[in-house]
Design an enzyme around this catalytic site. Sequence first.
Site, PDB file in Angstrom:
ATOM      1  N   GLU A 147       0.868  -1.178   0.000  1.00 37.97           N
ATOM      2  CA  GLU A 147       0.000   0.000   0.000  1.00 37.97           C
ATOM      3  C   GLU A 147       0.900   1.221   0.000  1.00 37.97           C
ATOM      4  O   GLU A 147       1.596   1.483   0.982  1.00 37.97           O
ATOM      5  CB  GLU A 147      -0.873   0.028   1.246  1.00 37.97           C
ATOM      6  CG  GLU A 147      -1.957  -1.022   1.294  1.00 37.97           C
ATOM      7  CD  GLU A 147      -2.831  -0.840   2.527  1.00 37.97           C
ATOM      8  OE1 GLU A 147      -2.773   0.246   3.161  1.00 37.97           O
ATOM      9  OE2 GLU A 147      -3.551  -1.781   2.871  1.00 37.97           O
ATOM     10  N   ASP A 191      -5.997   7.786  11.096  1.00 39.40           N
ATOM     11  CA  ASP A 191      -4.695   7.270  11.500  1.00 39.40           C
ATOM     12  C   ASP A 191      -4.340   7.648  12.932  1.00 39.40           C
ATOM     13  O   ASP A 191      -4.610   8.757  13.379  1.00 39.40           O
ATOM     14  CB  ASP A 191      -3.613   7.787  10.552  1.00 39.40           C
ATOM     15  CG  ASP A 191      -3.620   7.024   9.244  1.00 39.40           C
ATOM     16  OD1 ASP A 191      -3.583   5.780   9.296  1.00 39.40           O
ATOM     17  OD2 ASP A 191      -3.697   7.658   8.176  1.00 39.40           O
TER      18      ASP A 191
END
Lengths: 449, 265
Positions: free
Chosen positions: B49, B60
């Site tokens: 990724e 995140d």
Amino acid sequence: MTTSAVHPPGERLEPAHPSWPDATGHFGVFGGRFVPEALIAALDELTEAYRAMRVDPAFIEEFAALQRDYTGRPSPITEVPGFAEHAGGARIWLKREDLNHTGSHKINNVLGQALLTRRIGKRRVIAETGAGQHGVATATAAALMGLSCTIYMGEEDTRRQALNVARMRLLGAEVVPVTTGSRTLKDAINEAFRDWVTNVETTNYVFGTVAGPHPFPEMVRDFQRVIGDEARAQVLERVGRLPDAVLACVGGGSNAIGIFTAFVPDDGVRLVGLEAGGDGVGSGRHAATITGGTPGVLHGARSYLLQDENGQTVESHSISAGLDYPGVGPEHSHLHDIGRAEYRPVTDAEAMEAFALLCRTEGIIPAIESAHALAGAITLGKELGPDALLLVNLSGRGDKDVETASRWFGLGDREHVEPGAGMDTDQQPIEGAVTSGDAVAGQDAGESA
Amino acid sequence: MSRLQDTIAGARAEGRSALVAYLPVGYPDVDRSIAAMVAAVEGGADVVEVGVPYSDPGMDGPVIQQAVDPAVRAGVGMRDVLRAVQAVAAAGAVPVVMSYWNPVERYGVDRFAADLAAAGGAGAITPDLIPDEAGPWLAASEAAHLDRVFLVAPSSTDARLAATAAACRGFVYAASTMGVTGTRATVGDAAEKLVARTRAVTDLPVCVGLGVSNGDQAAEVASFADGVIVGSAYVRELLEGRGADGVRRLSEDLAAGVRRPVTVP
């Protein structure tokens, strides 16, 4: 007068303009939901609970009672002829949201969302705050309704607004300084979303403005529209006609949507949003999102935002912590794009001159946020002349801003302060400010963006 | 055809799960982030990724934020991302871009799809884009023959699971825990339940992310998922100064893990 006679409680939350948002929260091409899938269930739950609640007679009655007995609604309107002398002689009325409990319009929204929190059975609320007004209002509502409360506030803002940090803590809230990114409101929102996605089973996010993912822009608007519903009836009663223009400052835009909404169907009424122009839009140091920004996605919705060529959010700048936000509510973007509302930048200097002028001519210390709307009224009053009738939303009071204003005007470090020191009582700076190159440059930048 | 689905099926044919490594472009700088991605591939990652740095990474946790923040400040953009995609493809793994939506929209959705395909990218994972809002991306990815991966979560209703999986191509990303990215001591049973619910509505591979940091956890997840996604643990190797070598060693540990799936009692 009582507004309930003009606007029965049952009608108060019904949209004035039923064509937006659509069922999935879009205002034209703006709005929607750009959030992790993990939050969709909570947003759906909120949407359904809110739609059921707003037509529930028991809620309508409880909300109306809280607004009357706790907030002190309806807030009055006040004509300000001394101030208006400096605005081309136009008639200017202020909608006095500064007189609400907790000192700003923010309480209107949090009481509604706190009732909604109770209705969906959650016991903890979180919120973001910039200037601290929404944090104080949320902490207040949480104290009133026995909810646990955590407020996220950029570390930078906790320093700028230390008084409000203390108020929140007195009210029993936990205040978490946010040290990521630019350490301001934008990062506080990121951190609140992170908390929410982690604790969504027990926690409701009381969003402070008409931005964020659906249903927040619609729900917050509906809770804030009482401002315009009242003011429209009050102006009609007191003056006998609708205003030529309604003005309000725009950060995320909740007080502006609050006063605009009732007037949206009145085609003859100009709706003017005043954005924080900081050092001038041309300088790059500003928070004038619609004037100087471009459409994109931030904090869960598509709207105008300040961004660079890589799609990174650009840090905003404003003397007003409450307007220091690089995004704006999607309904404002829509009102801008369809030409129903206009958005103008006001520099820090223009706002502070208007701030001083209201203090000295009317004995009202406004929030610096609201002073941007006052500065817009000075400019627009001169454009429209003495026959004009302007309604300005005085969204908050300036107690929290006394230190900032003292520094700006150089009042704090003197033993003896001359009356009007730093505030030129012959108003020359104000005359100069409203025709300054900054404002002109700002408008050019906006049109070319 | 779907390169991600083929790759994961290939791993399945070997009796194992696929290892999916996340690393953001631009930390500690663009060249060293690309070297780290190549090292992840050398250590055994099947898919990388390629993370697009973003100023407001709401999903995140602190580890990834800490790495992405300097990349944003350094002005890392889609051109750097495409260079990383080419490098991962050249190293023999399948590159898939991981991006919050605004950088893609700003670059131009159609332009992004065309340039990503030209760079050898398999597609994109979009953590804050739900299929309901993805009209332009569905069309652009279709036209460029790119995979598109949306997320499902423990809170997703069965109806949303089905609709989201139907919009995916390549695999379905099961965000295993309610929360942000970051390593966790235990993976928990929420992941397994979510994978089972997802399998009930799709034939696509289901990969699990959020929380895996070592070979043992990878082995645990490999017992019920088609792919194991690891992000924060890789980023930590860079944050703590172990560089590409640390990334390679972690990949080796994780690659061994996905080859010895354990039965969780």
